[in-house]
Design a protein around this motif. Structure first.
Motif, short mmCIF file in Angstrom:
data_model
loop_
_atom_site.label_atom_id
_atom_site.label_comp_id
_atom_site.label_asym_id
_atom_site.label_seq_id
_atom_site.Cartn_x
_atom_site.Cartn_y
_atom_site.Cartn_z
N ALA A 12 -19.48 67.46 41.28
CA ALA A 12 -19.97 67.19 42.62
C ALA A 12 -21.18 68.05 42.97
CB ALA A 12 -18.86 67.45 43.64
N THR A 13 -22.01 67.55 43.87
CA THR A 13 -23.21 68.27 44.32
C THR A 13 -22.84 69.66 44.80
OG1 THR A 13 -24.12 66.15 45.05
CG2 THR A 13 -25.19 68.15 45.87
N CYS A 14 -23.54 70.68 44.28
CA CYS A 14 -23.23 72.07 44.63
C CYS A 14 -23.86 72.44 45.97
CB CYS A 14 -23.71 73.01 43.54
SG CYS A 14 -25.51 73.16 43.42
N THR A 43 -21.77 62.90 45.56
CA THR A 43 -23.15 62.70 45.11
C THR A 43 -24.06 62.82 46.33
OG1 THR A 43 -23.35 60.32 45.50
CG2 THR A 43 -22.32 61.01 43.42
N PRO A 44 -25.35 63.06 46.12
CA PRO A 44 -26.27 63.10 47.26
C PRO A 44 -26.26 61.80 48.07
CG PRO A 44 -27.31 64.03 45.32
CD PRO A 44 -26.02 63.44 44.86
N VAL A 45 -26.14 60.66 47.40
CA VAL A 45 -26.11 59.39 48.13
C VAL A 45 -24.92 59.35 49.08
CG1 VAL A 45 -25.78 56.90 47.87
CG2 VAL A 45 -27.35 58.11 46.35
N GLY A 64 -22.51 54.50 42.16
CA GLY A 64 -22.15 55.90 42.12
C GLY A 64 -22.39 56.51 40.76
N LEU A 65 -21.59 57.52 40.41
CA LEU A 65 -21.74 58.19 39.12
C LEU A 65 -21.18 57.35 37.98
CD1 LEU A 65 -20.85 61.93 39.83
CD2 LEU A 65 -23.09 60.95 39.36
N GLY A 66 -19.96 56.83 38.18
CA GLY A 66 -19.27 56.16 37.09
C GLY A 66 -19.11 54.67 37.28
#
Length: 782
Positions: free
Chosen positions: A119-121, A327-329, A232-234
């Motif tokens: 995840a976004t830090c 995520t940033p989105v 998304g990511l996946g």
């Protein structure tokens, strides 16, 4: 000497070659090594290869020794060090006087590990919302501490050219960060900015581009009640406003998901607390780098101070699956929408999540008003992970994004490479190389061509990524499982059939790093039993090499087979017929509600035609749920049992009694529990009390069976003297039952193993199969 001081130069020069294995690529490990070596004035280099990180370091003896001591202790937060090996080598002296550097990656075999998506830090999140930052509102902001990993990697070593970011050349500013060992974006493979990174776009339902700010446009669609497919990511997800009942109803209709709960995204922990009861362990999971969906109890006053999540999101549920943006989105959507939104897999129910762009428009176009997309390819799909918390314990329900492909270390390594093909439902597969078991992300239920294709593609990707060529293949003995058929079609491999419930217990042993023997309690829906019946309420004495069935729930017919799973009232009819010797009492509402078919179903159960015998704990839960009035039919697996758990009064201490009778194996009399349930229902006892007493009674019976096995009461005294119990199977996702069984066993002096890294349900079966096959192969040539 303090850690901030430069070490002295005492002692003669030494040079060492160091190999670091684990998750040490893409997590900032090389710049960490570089900084540590320079602080200690060492010469040499660090680099990546297919096995992990290689280091050569030279300097004064005490500096080299300190380097070795400090290397593992201060590693970056996302690094996972499995092994460090050190070899002394000849000193280079003047030839190595140029300091310490970072060298290009090498091809050194495929033994490195790949990090899960992260995840976004906090640092990147601050940049995302900082108008003075060049990455302000950049939907792909990331660094070595966060961002995509597994879903974009094509090959190892983990370098940009081996990811789906290869097609995005870095601008001068990003390249400078990428090449600076002191920057947190040093060799962050997905690094980019608005000038050189992927582009976010908004498309209409037919795939045509929509002008304007993509996030603002997507939010406008959500506010108007529309469905948005979000890449998304996946994979792709479907999003709607979680406070709009009509929008959620539309999504359910289009996705063909009648009752199964949706998960929601909230902006932060404070928002989660306004909706749900969030304990310490739940908060830890919500904010963890994995960012799973955490299933939480809903607050009765959730509408106070925040937009209410409508009942249609989780119909009939007292719980809500919540996750924070990862995520940033997702962060941008949460900030602009300013209310919770549903985020569910982009698919038709029971199919794998869509992750390819062309397929998304084709398969999801009729379901959405808009697509929020980008042009960074998703190479490997990964669903969102799901966890529950019971009694302060984390229980994985679905292990996928954020966790996979982290390996499990086996206590008994495999002599040859192993592939385990898993079960039919909640499918996963597992590859083993030596002591490492690589469990795949959740694939889905292997009941369609699309899911089977995803399963086969996933195996091929894992084989390539981890350099595993399996010579031993484990599978479930059920002849109709597609996973078993896949295994049986492979050529040139040794096949190992692993009984379903043995695999459950072996999975629990594997994640605990143990080999047994233990007393294993495997409670689930159904699995193919060694005697040809359908097991599911089993007590085994098991290790990784074999098992003995020492106790089980009494078997009853499943009238109509699979129909009894979809219609729990059928199990109620079968249990009532067995419990009351064919003379079930009058006045039960479940019988009246199903009067038209009741006698016919009972006749089918008695005939044995189309009515296989089962000892399933899941089917016992179904029967009691129907008798108590939770529900007569279900639209997804475990729905009735979950409803029975939610209905239970956790303060109730009463328990129905169930006998444990001697025989070829000890028999736990589930019919005793059913008779007690019926008596209280007919007496008008509150359903919450009846449900709790049933849970308590079944737990007490399981504990009693384990105690009898330890005393030698099982077949041939198997289990005599054993003091450890392993609990596995999907029924142990039930937090109330789990806590009662664990508490009862510990009161009896047992040590108890439960799942906390892999699911107790069939999503963990492949790990158990892999551990059994590895132990089988370690025994030597066959």
């Amino acid at each position: 000497m303090s850690s901030g001081e430069v070490a002295g130069r005492g002692g003669g020069p030494e040079r060492v070659r160091i190999r670091v294995e684990g998750i040490v690529q893409g997590v900032g490990f090389r710049p960490y090594v570089h900084a540590l070596a320079r602080r200690l004035a060492l010469s040499g280099w660090v680099g990546n290869d297919g096995r992990g990180v290689f280091i050569e370091a030279e300097g004064a003896a005490e500096d080299v020794a300190r380097f070795q001591r400090e290397l593992p202790g201060q590693a970056p937060p996302l690094a996972v060090i499995d092994r460090i090996s050190v070899t002394a080598i000849p000193v280079l002296g003047e030839r190595c006087a140029r300091g310490f550097g970072i060298v290009p990656s090498r091809d050194g075999g495929r033994r490195t590990l790949v990090s899960p998506d992260v995840a976004t830090c906090a640092d990147c999140l601050a940049e995302l919302f900082d108008p003075s930052c060049r990455r302000y509102r950049h939907p792909f902001v990331n660094c070595t501490n966060c961002g995509p990993r597994y879903t974009i990697v094509r090959d190892v070593p983990y370098d940009r050219v081996a990811t789906t970011m290869a097609s995005f050349p870095m601008c001068r500013a990003c390249a400078a960060e990428y090449g600076d060992p002191g920057d947190r974006r040093f060799h962050a493979q997905p690094v980019c900015c608005p000038r050189c990174g992927p582009v976010l776009r908004l498309l209409d339902g037919r795939g045509g581009e929509v002008a304007g700010d993509p996030v603002a446009g997507a939010v406008a669609v959500l506010r108007s009640g529309g469905v948005v497919a979000v890449k998304g990511l996946g994979g792709y997800h479907l999003a709607v406003d979680a406070t709009d009942a009509a929008a959620v109803a539309v999504l359910r209709s289009r996705k063909r998901r009648e009752d199964k709960p949706f998960a929601v995204v909230v902006a932060d922990v404070a928002a989660a607390r306004r909706l749900c009861v969030v304990g310490g362990e739940a908060e830890r999971l919500l904010v963890s780098p994995a960012r799973p969906i955490v299933v939480l109890p809903r607050r009765a006053d959730a509408a106070a101070g925040c937009p209410a999540v409508v009942e249609e999101v989780t119909p009939g549920e007292g719980r809500l699956g919540v996750m924070l943006p990862y995520t940033p989105v997702h962060h941008l959507l949460a900030a602009e929408l300013a209310r919770p939104y549903v985020l569910t897999s982009g698919n038709v129910s029971d199919e794998p999540i869509v992750h390819r762009d062309g397929e998304a428009v084709e398969r999801l176009g009729a379901m959405v008003e808009a697509f929020l997309v980008h042009d960074r390819e998703i190479h490997a799909r990964a669903e969102d992970s799901v966890v529950v918390v019971a009694g302060g314990r984390e229980i994985p329900v679905r292990r996928s994004r954020g966790y996979a492909p982290l390996p499990v270390r086996l206590a008994r390594p495999a002599r040859r490479a192993v592939l385990a093909c898993g079960a039919e439902l909640k499918s996963t597969f597992c590859l083993v190389r030596g002591e490492r078991a690589f469990l795949s992300p959740h694939v889905g239920d292997l009941e369609s061509y699309e899911t089977l294709r995803s399963f086969v593609e996933g195996i091929a990707h894992f084989r390539r990524l981890f350099g595993v060529d399996p010579r031993v293949v484990a599978h479930d003995p059920h002849p109709e499982y597609l996973s078993s058929k896949y295994a049986l079609d492979l050529e040139g491999v040794d096949l190992v059939a692993v009984q379903h419930h043995h695999a459950h217990i072996a999975s629990c042993l594997a994640e605990a790093g143990e080999v047994g023997p233990v007393i294993g309690v495997a409670f689930d829906g159904t699995g193919f039993g060694a005697d040809g019946t359908l097991w599911g309420g089993e007590v085994l004495v098991a290790d990784l090499e074999g098992f003995t069935r020492v106790a089980h729930l009494g078997a009853v017919p499943m009238p109509g087979g699979a129909a009894a799973v979809r219609q729990p009232w059928r199990m109620a009819a079968a249990y009532l017929d067995a419990a009351f010797a064919g003379s079930a009492p009058e006045g039960l509402a479940v019988r009246e509600r199903n009067a038209g078919l009741w006698d016919r179903v009972v006749a089918v159960a008695r005939s044995g035609v189309g009515s296989p015998l089962t000892s399933s704990a899941g089917r016992l839960f179904d029967a009691v749920a129907a008798i108590v009035g939770v529900r007569d039919g279900v639209t997804f697996e475990g729905q009735a049992a979950a409803g029975l758990e939610r209905w239970s009064d956790p303060a109730e201490e009463g328990a129905y009694a169930a006998r444990v009778e001697a025989g070829r194996a000890l028999v736990i009399r589930g019919d005793d529990l059913v008779r007690a349930v019926v008596a209280d229902v007919l007496d008008g006892v509150d359903g919450a009390v009846v449900s709790a007493r049933f849970h308590n009674g079944l737990a007490a019976a399981a504990v009693a069976a384990c105690a009898l096995v330890r005393e030698g009461a099982g077949p041939s005294g198997a289990g005599s003297g054993l003091g450890t119990v392993a609990l596995s199977g999907g029924v142990f996702q039930n937090g109330l039952l789990l806590s009662r069984v664990v508490g009862g066993l510990e009161e009896r002096g047992f040590r108890v193993l439960t799942h906390h890294r892999v699911p107790p349900n069939d999503g963990g079966i492949s790990l158990g199969q892999a551990a059994v096959a590895a132990a089988w192969d370690a025994a030597g040539p066959r």
